[in-house]
Design a protein around this motif. Sequence first.
Motif, PDB file in Angstrom:
ATOM      1  N   GLY A 127       0.790  -1.217   0.000  1.00  0.00           N
ATOM      2  CA  GLY A 127       0.000   0.000   0.000  1.00  0.00           C
ATOM      3  C   GLY A 127       0.823   1.268   0.000  1.00  0.00           C
ATOM      4  N   ILE A 128       2.134   1.147   0.123  1.00  0.00           N
ATOM      5  CA  ILE A 128       3.000   2.330   0.109  1.00  0.00           C
ATOM      6  C   ILE A 128       3.129   2.839  -1.323  1.00  0.00           C
ATOM      7  N   THR A 129       2.900   4.122  -1.510  1.00  0.00           N
ATOM      8  CA  THR A 129       2.910   4.710  -2.862  1.00  0.00           C
ATOM      9  C   THR A 129       4.330   5.105  -3.239  1.00  0.00           C
ATOM     10  N   LEU A 130       5.098   4.104  -3.645  1.00  0.00           N
ATOM     11  CA  LEU A 130       6.495   4.363  -4.018  1.00  0.00           C
ATOM     12  C   LEU A 130       6.612   4.926  -5.421  1.00  0.00           C
ATOM     13  N   ASP A 131       5.782   4.457  -6.325  1.00  0.00           N
ATOM     14  CA  ASP A 131       5.918   4.859  -7.727  1.00  0.00           C
ATOM     15  C   ASP A 131       5.678   6.353  -7.921  1.00  0.00           C
ATOM     16  N   SER A 132       4.731   6.905  -7.164  1.00  0.00           N
ATOM     17  CA  SER A 132       4.410   8.321  -7.338  1.00  0.00           C
ATOM     18  C   SER A 132       5.198   9.227  -6.403  1.00  0.00           C
ATOM     19  N   SER A 133       5.910   8.636  -5.464  1.00  0.00           N
ATOM     20  CA  SER A 133       6.676   9.440  -4.513  1.00  0.00           C
ATOM     21  C   SER A 133       7.937   9.982  -5.172  1.00  0.00           C
ATOM     22  N   GLN A 134       8.089  11.288  -5.139  1.00  0.00           N
ATOM     23  CA  GLN A 134       9.248  11.906  -5.777  1.00  0.00           C
ATOM     24  C   GLN A 134      10.501  11.762  -4.930  1.00  0.00           C
ATOM     25  N   ARG A 135      10.325  11.580  -3.617  1.00  0.00           N
ATOM     26  CA  ARG A 135      11.484  11.496  -2.734  1.00  0.00           C
ATOM     27  C   ARG A 135      12.083  10.092  -2.681  1.00  0.00           C
ATOM     28  N   ALA A 136      11.325   9.101  -3.074  1.00  0.00           N
ATOM     29  CA  ALA A 136      11.810   7.718  -3.023  1.00  0.00           C
ATOM     30  C   ALA A 136      12.774   7.463  -4.178  1.00  0.00           C
ATOM     31  N   THR A 137      13.983   7.030  -3.850  1.00  0.00           N
ATOM     32  CA  THR A 137      14.976   6.711  -4.872  1.00  0.00           C
ATOM     33  C   THR A 137      14.743   5.313  -5.406  1.00  0.00           C
ATOM     34  N   ASP A 138      15.404   4.989  -6.513  1.00  0.00           N
ATOM     35  CA  ASP A 138      15.281   3.643  -7.083  1.00  0.00           C
ATOM     36  C   ASP A 138      15.778   2.588  -6.102  1.00  0.00           C
ATOM     37  N   GLU A 139      16.833   2.908  -5.358  1.00  0.00           N
ATOM     38  CA  GLU A 139      17.372   1.940  -4.399  1.00  0.00           C
ATOM     39  C   GLU A 139      16.391   1.683  -3.263  1.00  0.00           C
ATOM     40  N   GLU A 140      15.700   2.726  -2.800  1.00  0.00           N
ATOM     41  CA  GLU A 140      14.690   2.542  -1.751  1.00  0.00           C
ATOM     42  C   GLU A 140      13.520   1.709  -2.262  1.00  0.00           C
ATOM     43  N   ARG A 141      13.097   1.973  -3.474  1.00  0.00           N
ATOM     44  CA  ARG A 141      12.017   1.158  -4.063  1.00  0.00           C
ATOM     45  C   ARG A 141      12.450  -0.300  -4.173  1.00  0.00           C
ATOM     46  N   LEU A 142      13.691  -0.507  -4.601  1.00  0.00           N
ATOM     47  CA  LEU A 142      14.219  -1.863  -4.758  1.00  0.00           C
ATOM     48  C   LEU A 142      14.166  -2.625  -3.434  1.00  0.00           C
ATOM     49  N   ARG A 143      14.582  -1.979  -2.354  1.00  0.00           N
ATOM     50  CA  ARG A 143      14.582  -2.642  -1.050  1.00  0.00           C
ATOM     51  C   ARG A 143      13.171  -3.022  -0.609  1.00  0.00           C
ATOM     52  N   VAL A 144      12.220  -2.147  -0.871  1.00  0.00           N
ATOM     53  CA  VAL A 144      10.842  -2.449  -0.494  1.00  0.00           C
ATOM     54  C   VAL A 144      10.307  -3.617  -1.316  1.00  0.00           C
ATOM     55  N   TYR A 145      10.586  -3.629  -2.613  1.00  0.00           N
ATOM     56  CA  TYR A 145      10.114  -4.722  -3.471  1.00  0.00           C
ATOM     57  C   TYR A 145      10.707  -6.058  -3.032  1.00  0.00           C
ATOM     58  N   ILE A 146      12.001  -6.064  -2.718  1.00  0.00           N
ATOM     59  CA  ILE A 146      12.645  -7.301  -2.280  1.00  0.00           C
ATOM     60  C   ILE A 146      12.049  -7.767  -0.951  1.00  0.00           C
ATOM     61  N   ARG A 147      11.763  -6.815  -0.085  1.00  0.00           N
ATOM     62  CA  ARG A 147      11.157  -7.172   1.205  1.00  0.00           C
ATOM     63  C   ARG A 147       9.773  -7.768   1.011  1.00  0.00           C
ATOM     64  N   ILE A 148       8.998  -7.202   0.092  1.00  0.00           N
ATOM     65  CA  ILE A 148       7.662  -7.747  -0.197  1.00  0.00           C
ATOM     66  C   ILE A 148       7.772  -9.168  -0.742  1.00  0.00           C
ATOM     67  N   VAL A 149       8.738  -9.390  -1.642  1.00  0.00           N
ATOM     68  CA  VAL A 149       8.948 -10.733  -2.205  1.00  0.00           C
ATOM     69  C   VAL A 149       9.261 -11.726  -1.094  1.00  0.00           C
ATOM     70  N   ARG A 150      10.147 -11.328  -0.192  1.00  0.00           N
ATOM     71  CA  ARG A 150      10.528 -12.230   0.906  1.00  0.00           C
ATOM     72  C   ARG A 150       9.329 -12.571   1.785  1.00  0.00           C
ATOM     73  N   LEU A 151       8.519 -11.569   2.105  1.00  0.00           N
ATOM     74  CA  LEU A 151       7.346 -11.811   2.953  1.00  0.00           C
ATOM     75  C   LEU A 151       6.324 -12.705   2.264  1.00  0.00           C
ATOM     76  N   LEU A 152       6.100 -12.481   0.985  1.00  0.00           N
ATOM     77  CA  LEU A 152       5.135 -13.300   0.245  1.00  0.00           C
ATOM     78  C   LEU A 152       5.608 -14.744   0.120  1.00  0.00           C
ATOM     79  N   LEU A 153       6.907 -14.929  -0.056  1.00  0.00           N
ATOM     80  CA  LEU A 153       7.431 -16.290  -0.156  1.00  0.00           C
ATOM     81  C   LEU A 153       7.339 -17.027   1.176  1.00  0.00           C
ATOM     82  N   GLU A 154       7.394 -16.283   2.290  1.00  0.00           N
ATOM     83  CA  GLU A 154       7.190 -16.925   3.592  1.00  0.00           C
ATOM     84  C   GLU A 154       5.796 -17.527   3.681  1.00  0.00           C
TER      85      GLU A 154
END
Length: 450
Positions: A127-154
């Motif tokens: 639910g975090i709006t990373l795509d539209s957030s201007q302050r979020a860097t690509d690296e921050e988005r990457l970390r969130v996506y990887i974290r979501i993947v890890r949680l879903l795989l659990e």
Amino acid sequence: MDQKLALLSTLNQKDKGTAYLSLLSDVYSNPDAPHIVQDTRAVIEHLMSQDSGIIVGRQVLSELVKYLGGPAVVNTDTRKRILEDVLNIVQPRLASYEEQVNLFKFQLADLLENEEEWSDAARVLMGITLDSSQRATDEERLRVYIRIVRLLLEEEDSIQAETYYNRAASLIHSTTDKETLLAYKLSQARISDYGRKFLEAAARYHELSFVGEIDEDERRHMLSAAVTCAVLAPAGPNRSRILASLYRDERTAELPTYNILSKMFLDQILRPAEVKEFEKILKPHQLAQVSLSANDRLAAAMQGDDDDGSAEVVSTRTGPSTVLDRAVLEHNLLACSRIYNNITFRGLGALLDLTPGAAETMARKMIEQGRLKGHIDQVDKLIWFEAAKEEDDAQGKAGGLGDVNQDTEDTGGFFTKRWDMQIRLTAAHVETVVQHLVEKGLVNSAAAKA
């Protein structure tokens, strides 16, 4: 609290920011206050309803983020209730307070993850709006996506996890952080594993098992996962290389799966007890059911014609039931071809625990696909095996790829133990020479250890 909020409503616009912050400070001055949840909700509702301005609202919400992220609230249930209430109140005005809402969601996701509520934590992060957030860097988005993947795989939700993994793949170039890269590679291996791309998963798990930054227990777990995926992978030269690499890795000798790994690599027959023991460590997706083909059903119908007039039935099974079952059956059939010149349908069925007709069907498929060298005598109900050439060894493995190109692949199975012994002897001789040099004082002991 109602009186304080009513008094606050009469203040000038420029004084409201200080008044809200002071009121919030009073609320969190006593973390054990029984009404801290209700008081926080009242303050935020008043803040949103009075339209005190975006600047004041952001100041108050940012201060609340600090209180909830610090030692002001010790009880995790209380923090969770406050976060959920605040998010529900502020959500309608997300566009104005996007940064603060994202910080609240990160805190809530941390709480849920610590309580092992994996799917709930993943949904909050989604639910975090990373795509539209201007302050979020690509690296921050990457970390969130990887974290979501890890949680879903659990939660073994591999389908949705792959969606976020693909998003992470498009951003992986944006980071050089080792921890992030390792998390991405692990997600890559697990996605391949859940997608039943066992060959890719085995290679990636094995690669990660050598990374020194990873905890030793985790490296052992990854090595075990590499062996499991290699056993389940389809046949071919690449699979043979993975099996050979794992078999020669001295660490695999300590794993409970080493026995089945060595038998797979050396083309030895696997016994039901060994398969049952290996099956205990498999995850649900690694035990996927396989449907019976038309030939398998036909073999069941023709069972009475394949028992050579005997009243005794060898087996009632008409084909493999799982991915593991199919890999083991085809491996044992190949192992039989190394032992026998020929075998009856009934004899092969007894070895594979299949009906004679089903055993014939499996052999015929493998011969048609070029994964087994031989021919079938329907009159005498015999399967004749042709001597396997060296270049065929890499192709004739359990699992099967169908029609594949014949590639010369010398895996060195017959000389592996001799090669390992030569390495051990050479290392022992080097150690002896160094010890003599240290004893004579020709080499410093600290330098020798280094």
